[in-house]
Design an enzyme around this catalytic site. Sequence first.
Site, short mmCIF file in Angstrom:
data_model
loop_
_atom_site.label_atom_id
_atom_site.label_comp_id
_atom_site.label_asym_id
_atom_site.label_seq_id
_atom_site.Cartn_x
_atom_site.Cartn_y
_atom_site.Cartn_z
N SER A 27 -12.66 8.43 -17.48
CA SER A 27 -13.38 9.50 -16.78
C SER A 27 -13.79 9.10 -15.38
O SER A 27 -14.11 7.94 -15.11
CB SER A 27 -14.64 9.85 -17.59
OG SER A 27 -15.51 10.68 -16.86
N GLU A 77 -16.51 9.77 -14.23
CA GLU A 77 -17.92 9.38 -14.33
C GLU A 77 -18.07 7.86 -14.30
O GLU A 77 -19.17 7.35 -14.07
CB GLU A 77 -18.54 9.95 -15.60
CG GLU A 77 -18.76 11.45 -15.57
CD GLU A 77 -19.88 11.89 -14.63
OE1 GLU A 77 -20.81 11.09 -14.39
OE2 GLU A 77 -19.83 13.03 -14.13
N TYR A 104 -22.95 7.82 -20.88
CA TYR A 104 -21.56 8.26 -21.06
C TYR A 104 -20.63 7.46 -20.15
O TYR A 104 -19.61 6.92 -20.59
CB TYR A 104 -21.45 9.75 -20.76
CG TYR A 104 -20.02 10.28 -20.74
CD1 TYR A 104 -19.34 10.53 -21.92
CD2 TYR A 104 -19.37 10.52 -19.54
CE1 TYR A 104 -18.02 11.00 -21.90
CE2 TYR A 104 -18.06 10.99 -19.51
CZ TYR A 104 -17.40 11.24 -20.69
OH TYR A 104 -16.11 11.70 -20.67
#
Length: 334
Positions: A132, A134, A156
Amino acid sequence: MKKALITGITGQDGSYLAEFLLSKGYEVHGIIRRSSSFNTGRIAHIFEDPHHESVKLKLHYGDLSDASCLEKLLDQIEPDEVYNLGAQSHVRVSFDQPIYTADIVAVGTTRLLEAIKNVGAIRSIRFYQASSSEMFGKVLEIPQKETTPFYPRSPYGCSKVFSYWQVVNYRESYNLHASNGILFNHESPRRGETFVTRKITRGLAQILAGKESKLYLGNLDARRDWGFAKDYVEAMWLMLQQNAPDDYVIATGKTWSIRDFLDRAFGAVGLDWNKYVEIDPRYFRPAEVDLLIGDATKAERTLGWKPKTSFDELVQMMVRADLKLLGIEDKMKV
């Protein structure tokens, strides 16, 4: 006939990937969690559509928290390819459930890799990990590419970084064909209703239908690189068709703010979002990621992949789909 196993098949990406692989002639297997209610809405149409060879789609109960089950399923199915899309994937929720997020996202990936390693002596399995954007978090370089250092800003993001390096470690230690796809934000009409893009298009439809009067959001200044999920699943497949495994950024190379998304969405029905949107502090993250924009040059050069859907097309598609759900598609102005 090739066989593929997908974790997270009932999610946005899993449903598009299942369709894509079926169109390529694969036999597709998906892992679903036991629930007291049906959670297969995104893939139900595959079974219902007479043009789909739904006999080639098979679902199995399992969970990324259950290592023995994962190994048993791999042994039973004998897949050629495994796509790990299963996760607690909501960044804001990961602050509320950090341990669960780490168990499913980080340790869950390790359980799956270990299961593949254990059955790998019998057959060769190619593995795709849903990494990801992120992971870049508080970005150290603009745009972000495969060599950009990670600086995650959520449980996460931290869990995805752990998974990323486990994939690299298993690839280098055990010669697994394991690749990371570092996907930047990708949306669709199948996006979960708690994610900000879908929250906007669904909220807009509710307002137009007279069911709601306001839409409550958090940080409107966050900027993201938004693509169409259906375009992105093709990149996942392309990674596993390469002779050698590797890691790739998948992105559009353009960035937009939440305000931009609101402008396009409300503009599609001729409304001014400023009259309907209110800021709710509950939706702010404890640590914010301000800017994500990816450089997918490597994917274009090596995989031959490029995004096909523009930001404006994506927003209009999502607005139209949510209006259609309420029977008010005629409200579209574009």
